[in-house]
Design an enzyme around this catalytic site. Structure first.
Site, PDB file in Angstrom:
ATOM      1  N   LYS A 238      -9.496   2.634  -2.458  1.00  0.00           N
ATOM      2  CA  LYS A 238      -9.730   1.936  -1.194  1.00  0.00           C
ATOM      3  C   LYS A 238     -11.167   2.127  -0.709  1.00  0.00           C
ATOM      4  CE  LYS A 238      -7.353   1.632   3.315  1.00  0.00           C
ATOM      5  NZ  LYS A 238      -6.139   2.111   4.014  1.00  0.00           N
TER       6      LYS A 238
ATOM      7  N   GLU B 277       0.836  -1.207   0.000  1.00  0.00           N
ATOM      8  CA  GLU B 277       0.000   0.000   0.000  1.00  0.00           C
ATOM      9  C   GLU B 277       0.871   1.257   0.000  1.00  0.00           C
ATOM     10  OE1 GLU B 277      -3.726   1.841   2.622  1.00  0.00           O
ATOM     11  OE2 GLU B 277      -2.319   0.432   3.562  1.00  0.00           O
TER      12      GLU B 277
ATOM     13  N   CYS C  54      -5.798  -2.856   2.051  1.00  0.00           N
ATOM     14  CA  CYS C  54      -5.558  -2.764   3.489  1.00  0.00           C
ATOM     15  C   CYS C  54      -6.797  -3.011   4.352  1.00  0.00           C
ATOM     16  CB  CYS C  54      -4.932  -1.417   3.825  1.00  0.00           C
ATOM     17  SG  CYS C  54      -4.151  -1.394   5.471  1.00  0.00           S
TER      18      CYS C  54
END
Length: 453
Positions: A260, A185, A297
């Protein structure tokens, strides 16, 4: 059984790890034991652990486990061979009736890993041989790395140093003939989102910025699909910042990007100071090597997020992350593996490495004293398969490249075996969720009449 319990107790407590060693390891050759210790042990950290010179929480200050790079190294050093096989079977599952097997990697790549000091591992996931389909083996790679300069260095120096290190690791993957490679990330920057300081937004890039441009050239050079997670600056929409993964074709062109979906607001993870939840849904990218998704994540904590990529047909989902031990390590080995099982696809979990110290102390409203670091990013990247098997982890302390041959036929074979799609009862949950998002939702709770009013 008592020997294994003794080893586990002494390991977890970080007390004298030599106690009972000769007894528990009597069935191993002494020279093998000695060479294993030299290979896995970090003497300084071991001495710290033995002398009590550790952090207040009792952990080695360099992020090791009592001086060992990985939990697997402790198991291999202190659990006797006959029992170790069973421990690994339970911890890591079995692929076609055995622990995931190692693969030989090119000698020059292995030599490079030693010269440039990065962890290098390779494994193979197999599927049953089919009569109507040939094997669909895809070689995937995942890269974990630390920042290469102190955060007090100029931003150009920091970025260029990271680029230089990642270039080495990606070229090593290319030399090993990796087909699909994923970086961690926001790989091109320190993970400064704990600080809430806005100057770190300078690291944000457009899709034609230096980090994506570098990955595009490397993807074309090695005929490799690359996932390049960056801090994105969207100039078209008022310079908005996003946490984005750019998916690059083996030809070097950009196939698409995913932003994300879920943003943490826990501990030092103050990411919503910089960017908000993504707006790209759950895209699955059909590449020449298979269908891939990217769950960035914090999205790994949300089962529906994983499910959506599966419903859209993903065969491999990459989970580029940045997470620290105090917060998430007990969950790390579980979530990606569980997602692979539940959704009948491969999952590659990637975490960064090291402790990143920032110039100014910060707090996060959680009662902790002001501090200058997130904690230790514990690496430990690994790959898991839909049959519940998984690879061992990369180091907790070193940069690393993990390579895995994945037969994608295994995805359909596990779908057929378990029938999770067939038995999922999606309409049941559609009704529940449709009501849950309404203001007049009432939980379906049946109260025991004996409880009274």
């Amino acid at each position: 059984r008592s020997q294994v319990a003794h080893c586990a107790q002494s390991t977890v407590g970080f007390v004298d790890l030599h106690v009972g060693k000769e007894e528990t390891r009597s069935n191993r050759d002494a020279s093998t034991r000695t060479s294993s210790a030299k290979r896995h042990l970090r003497p300084t950290s071991r001495q710290e652990a033995m002398n009590g010179a550790v952090r207040e929480d009792g952990r080695a200050s360099d992020g090791t486990l009592a001086g060992y790079d990985r939990m697997e190294d402790i198991l291999e050093e202190f659990v006797p061979e006959p029992q170790l096989e069973h421990v690994k079977r339970v911890l890591y599952g079995q692929n076609q009736g055995r622990i995931v097997s190692k693969i030989a990697l090119p000698n020059h790549v292995s030599t490079l890993s030693k010269e440039r000091d990065f962890d290098l591992q390779g494994y193979r996931f197999e599927a049953l041989k089919e009569q109507l389909r040939a094997p669909r083996v895809v070689k995937i790679g995942i890269v974990q790395h630390s920042i290469q300069k102190e955060t007090t260095a100029s931003y150009v120096e920091q970025r260029d140093a990271i680029h230089s290190r990642v270039l080495e690791l990606v070229n090593a993957a290319g030399e090993a003939q990796v087909n699909v490679l994923c970086l961690q990330e926001t790989w091109h920057i320190p993970f400064a989102f704990c600080t809430r300081e806005k100057q770190w937004c300078e690291f944000a890039e457009t899709l034609d910025g230096p980090s994506v441009s570098m990955c595009r050239k490397l993807a074309e050079k090695w005929s490799m699909v690359m996932i390049c997670p960056i801090l994105e600056r969207d100039e078209t929409h008022g310079n908005t910042i996003w946490n984005t993964a750019v998916v690059i074709s083996h030809t070097g062109n950009i196939i698409g990007k995913h932003r994300k979906n879920h943003i943490p607001r826990v501990g030092d993870f103050n990411e919503s100071t910089y960017y908000m939840e993504g707006n790209t849904g759950h895209p699955v990218y059909e590449t020449c090597y298979g269908k891939i998704g990217v769950n960035i994540c914090y999205g790994r904590h949300h089962p529906l997020n994983w499910m959506a990529f599966g419903l859209n047909g993903a065969e491999i989902v990459f989970n580029p992350s940045a997470t620290v031990g105090d917060l998430s390590e007990p969950m790390w080995a579980i979530e990606a593996r569980n997602a692979a099982i539940a959704n009948s696809y491969y999952v590659a979990a990637i975490n960064r490495v090291g402790t990143e110290n920032f110039p100014n102390a910060f707090t996060s409203g959680d009662g902790k004293p002001s501090h200058r670091d997130f904690g230790h990013f514990y690496g430990s990247s690994y790959v898991s398969a839909p049959d519940a098997s998984r690879t061992p982890s990369l180091s907790r302390c070193k940069d690393g490249l993990l390579i895995a041959d994945c037969d994608l036929n295994l995805c359909q074979q596990l779908q057929d075996k378990w029938g999770f799609r067939m038995t999922a009862r999606y309409e049941l949950y559609h009704s529940l969720l449709a009501h849950y998002v309404c203001e007049d939702f009432q939980p379906q709770v049946v109260r025991d009449p004996s409880l009274g009013l």
